[in-house]
Design a protein around this motif. Structure first.
Motif, PDB file in Angstrom:
ATOM      1  N   GLU A  63      -1.447   3.328  -9.696  1.00 48.81           N
ATOM      2  CA  GLU A  63      -2.155   4.616  -9.655  1.00 48.81           C
ATOM      3  C   GLU A  63      -2.839   4.886 -10.991  1.00 48.81           C
ATOM      4  O   GLU A  63      -3.999   5.326 -11.032  1.00 48.81           O
ATOM      5  CB  GLU A  63      -1.168   5.763  -9.366  1.00 48.81           C
ATOM      6  CG  GLU A  63      -0.647   5.823  -7.944  1.00 48.81           C
ATOM      7  CD  GLU A  63      -1.642   6.419  -6.954  1.00 48.81           C
ATOM      8  OE1 GLU A  63      -2.754   6.788  -7.371  1.00 48.81           O
ATOM      9  OE2 GLU A  63      -1.300   6.486  -5.752  1.00 48.81           O
ATOM     10  N   GLN A 136      -8.682   0.989  -6.462  1.00 42.57           N
ATOM     11  CA  GLN A 136      -9.338   2.195  -5.928  1.00 42.57           C
ATOM     12  C   GLN A 136      -9.642   2.030  -4.444  1.00 42.57           C
ATOM     13  O   GLN A 136      -9.437   2.944  -3.646  1.00 42.57           O
ATOM     14  CB  GLN A 136     -10.616   2.489  -6.710  1.00 42.57           C
ATOM     15  CG  GLN A 136     -10.324   3.199  -8.020  1.00 42.57           C
ATOM     16  CD  GLN A 136     -11.548   3.331  -8.900  1.00 42.57           C
ATOM     17  OE1 GLN A 136     -12.499   2.542  -8.785  1.00 42.57           O
ATOM     18  NE2 GLN A 136     -11.536   4.307  -9.794  1.00 42.57           N
ATOM     19  N   ALA A 137     -10.092   0.796  -4.091  1.00 45.68           N
ATOM     20  CA  ALA A 137     -10.401   0.551  -2.674  1.00 45.68           C
ATOM     21  C   ALA A 137      -9.132   0.644  -1.830  1.00 45.68           C
ATOM     22  O   ALA A 137      -9.121   1.244  -0.748  1.00 45.68           O
ATOM     23  CB  ALA A 137     -11.049  -0.827  -2.512  1.00 45.68           C
ATOM     24  N   LYS A 139      -6.477   2.317  -2.499  1.00 47.20           N
ATOM     25  CA  LYS A 139      -6.029   3.711  -2.456  1.00 47.20           C
ATOM     26  C   LYS A 139      -6.702   4.455  -1.304  1.00 47.20           C
ATOM     27  O   LYS A 139      -6.074   5.262  -0.624  1.00 47.20           O
ATOM     28  CB  LYS A 139      -6.362   4.377  -3.788  1.00 47.20           C
ATOM     29  CG  LYS A 139      -5.587   5.648  -4.051  1.00 47.20           C
ATOM     30  CD  LYS A 139      -5.890   6.145  -5.459  1.00 47.20           C
ATOM     31  CE  LYS A 139      -5.854   7.654  -5.500  1.00 47.20           C
ATOM     32  NZ  LYS A 139      -4.579   8.213  -5.812  1.00 47.20           N
ATOM     33  N   ASP A 140      -7.949   4.121  -1.048  1.00 51.40           N
ATOM     34  CA  ASP A 140      -8.684   4.806   0.024  1.00 51.40           C
ATOM     35  C   ASP A 140      -8.328   4.275   1.410  1.00 51.40           C
ATOM     36  O   ASP A 140      -8.206   5.037   2.363  1.00 51.40           O
ATOM     37  CB  ASP A 140     -10.197   4.626  -0.174  1.00 51.40           C
ATOM     38  CG  ASP A 140     -10.690   5.414  -1.393  1.00 51.40           C
ATOM     39  OD1 ASP A 140      -9.925   6.312  -1.827  1.00 51.40           O
ATOM     40  OD2 ASP A 140     -11.794   5.115  -1.893  1.00 51.40           O
ATOM     41  N   THR A 141      -8.182   2.945   1.505  1.00 51.08           N
ATOM     42  CA  THR A 141      -8.070   2.359   2.851  1.00 51.08           C
ATOM     43  C   THR A 141      -6.668   1.867   3.179  1.00 51.08           C
ATOM     44  O   THR A 141      -6.401   1.490   4.322  1.00 51.08           O
ATOM     45  CB  THR A 141      -9.016   1.154   2.972  1.00 51.08           C
ATOM     46  OG1 THR A 141      -8.625   0.188   1.975  1.00 51.08           O
ATOM     47  CG2 THR A 141     -10.454   1.544   2.716  1.00 51.08           C
ATOM     48  N   GLN A 142      -5.771   1.862   2.201  1.00 45.58           N
ATOM     49  CA  GLN A 142      -4.399   1.357   2.359  1.00 45.58           C
ATOM     50  C   GLN A 142      -4.354  -0.113   2.741  1.00 45.58           C
ATOM     51  O   GLN A 142      -3.358  -0.596   3.249  1.00 45.58           O
ATOM     52  CB  GLN A 142      -3.631   2.186   3.386  1.00 45.58           C
ATOM     53  CG  GLN A 142      -3.420   3.627   2.942  1.00 45.58           C
ATOM     54  CD  GLN A 142      -2.376   4.300   3.749  1.00 45.58           C
ATOM     55  OE1 GLN A 142      -2.455   4.281   4.970  1.00 45.58           O
ATOM     56  NE2 GLN A 142      -1.385   4.890   3.103  1.00 45.58           N
TER      57      GLN A 142
END
Ligand code: PHE
Length: 520
Positions: A63, A136-137, A139-142
């Motif tokens: 994170e 980051q990717a 984090k958005d799409t799991q």
């Protein structure tokens, strides 16, 4: 919860086809979604299936990298910002010790920085912080399209894999925009008002598991009782029906060859019933007594079942009178005028040996080897103190067979008490009106380090057995002990009133250190 059901209905109404719960309600916990779906599905308003999938989740470190950049990027930026080159020893002060350690190595590996003696300089004009972008990717799409990336980030402890549950939900046959409240019960009011014609009744859910029942525990006495019952069953005993607390003097005393002047029959020792004071002499059992028919159906171990001979109660009554008054069966009796009124008096049974007498007399209809036991309450008019109550539980056993002798009783006691963990026994001659010989049984209690009296036993007298019609060569062992005594020893209770009655502390098993005596 109500809101979630509404959200589900709204989302379905707005959509052409099925919806996925994680898309439609990403922030509602899946358990909450599931209970709303179950409610709707039980009314056929929706149908759903559960989808388990693996999601990639950022660790705390992951994170922070997604937010602030990777260690190597921080190192590069620090190096690039220093016009004159950055002294290696200054790096930890600028970016922190941990970042410097990991980031420096990675930045070298990627060719982002170079070393000039003890000074670091940038090797490229600009960098692309791929780790940060990947995180980051994710984090958005799991997830991430490249499984190698996931494996690598996982190895670096920047992400973990977790199970995620989602539900694919579609409209059911009774789909509606509104969640109509269904009635769970048809009430008298509904019938009176006529509302029953229009209300929606909830169908019964026969698959419900019910409320969890985690309350309740066996009372220590019941626990020990259960242990004794298993020992008896394991040794081939049948349980006697002990549902008569009130007995006649006949079964409690006279049938057991207890003389009518015996001190045990005193008011000070026995509770007599005031109203009614007496009962009829014994007579045939009601034909369908469920307890008795259960025992009677037990196969006899003596081969083919024989036709039981009917009992002549008048004859039995007369036998008892004669054996007390003048003697019979080789006995000279007690030689006193036997009073039938005493035998009819009602008492609270003072021992369960009354039940044994009753069952042995039943056995006389079809004499065969038999083993009976019971564990139930008995009553004695005693002064109540720390170790005595006016009522207690008696454990009672009888063994009837041909050719039994005293040595067999001693041997049996060793096996029986051995199963309770008491291995050293001593026997002391004793007296009971109904047994000859009689023995008190003492056991060495390892936990207490002393000999304790654990029971009373003997071989029933022929004055008792032959009077009820058992054949002269049939012998019967009998023994009795209190349930309270072993329970008190086991749980280290010194005052019986802590075990029975209103002073019982329901937590005492947990709190009592003496429970350790359990295991020997
Ligand atoms: N009835 C006896 C008692 O109350 C126990 C016992 C039963 C003794 C059977 C001998 C035979 O102590």
């Amino acid at each position: 919860m109500a809101d979630v059901t509404a959200s589900v209905l709204d989302a379905l109404a707005a959509s052409e086809g099925p919806i996925l719960s994680t898309d439609a309600f990403p922030s509602i916990p899946s358990l909450t979604v599931k209970s709303a779906l179950d409610r709707l599905a039980s009314r056929s308003m929706v149908e759903y299936e559960t989808i388990d999938r693996e999601v990639v989740v950022l660790t705390e470190e992951g994170e922070s990298i997604a937010a602030n950049g990777s260690h190597e990027a921080k190192v590069f930026e620090a190096v690039a910002a220093a016009m004159e080159g950055l002294k290696i020893s200054d790096l930890p002060n600028l970016v922190g010790k941990d970042v410097a350690k990991v980031g420096q190595g990675n930045a070298f590996k990627r060719g982002w920085i170079k070393k000039d003696k003890d000074v670091l300089r940038p090797n490229v004009d600009s960098i692309r912080d791929e780790t940060r972008e990947q995180l980051q990717a994710i984090k958005d799409t799991q997830t991430h399209p490249d499984s190698k990336v996931i494996a690598d980030l996982k190895k670096r402890k920047l992400v973990t894999l977790q199970k995620a549950i989602s539900f694919r939900i579609r409209k059911g046959p009774k789909f509606a925009r509104e969640f109509v409240k269904e009635e769970t019960d048809l009430t008298a009011d509904m019938l009176a008002s006529g509302a029953w014609k229009t209300v929606q009744l909830k169908p019964y859910n026969f698959r419900a598991k019910g409320a969890p029942a985690q309350s309740g525990a066996l009372h220590p006495l019941n626990k020990v009782r259960q242990e004794f019952r298993s020992i008896f069953f394991e040794m081939g005993f049948e349980e006697m029906p002990t549902n008569r607390f009130v007995e006649t003097g006949f079964w409690n005393f006279d049938a057991l060859f207890v003389p009518q002047q015996h001190p045990a029959r005193d008011l000070q020792d026995t509770f007599y019933i005031a109203d009614p004071k007496t009962a009829d002499p014994p007579r045939a059992d009601p034909p369908n007594d469920p307890h008795l028919s259960r025992l009677a159906s037990m196969p006899s171990s003596g081969g083919a079942p024989t036709q039981p001979k009917p009992v002549d109660f008048q004859e039995y009554w007369d036998n008892v009178r004669q054996v007390h008054e003048t003697g019979k069966y080789g006995s000279i009796g007690y030689r006193y005028p036997w009073n039938p009124e005493e035998a009819k008096r009602l008492v609270l049974r003072t021992h369960t040996t009354s039940v044994s007498a009753y069952m042995l007399h039943k056995l006389a209809q079809d004499p065969r080897p038999a083993r009976y036991f019971s564990i139930d309450r008995v009553f004695r008019n005693e002064a109540v103190d720390a170790t005595h109550l006016a009522e207690f539980h008696q454990i009672e056993g009888v063994i009837a067979d041909f050719g039994l002798a005293l040595g067999g009783l001693i041997g049996f006691m060793e096996v029986f008490f051995g199963k309770m963990g008491i291995h050293k026994l001593r026997f002391k001659p004793a007296y009971n009106p109904y047994t000859e010989p009689s023995m008190e049984i003492f056991g060495y209690h390892d936990g207490l380090g002393k000999w304790v009296e654990i029971g009373n036993s003997g071989m029933f007298r022929s004055e008792m057995l032959e009077a009820m019609g058992l054949p002269p060569d049939m012998r019967v062992y009998g023994w009795g002990l209190s349930l309270e005594r072993p329970t008190m020893i086991k749980y280290g209770v010194s005052n019986i009133r802590e075990l029975l009655g209103h002073k019982v502390d329901l937590n005492f098993i947990e709190t009592n250190p003496a429970v350790r005596l359990d295991k020997d």
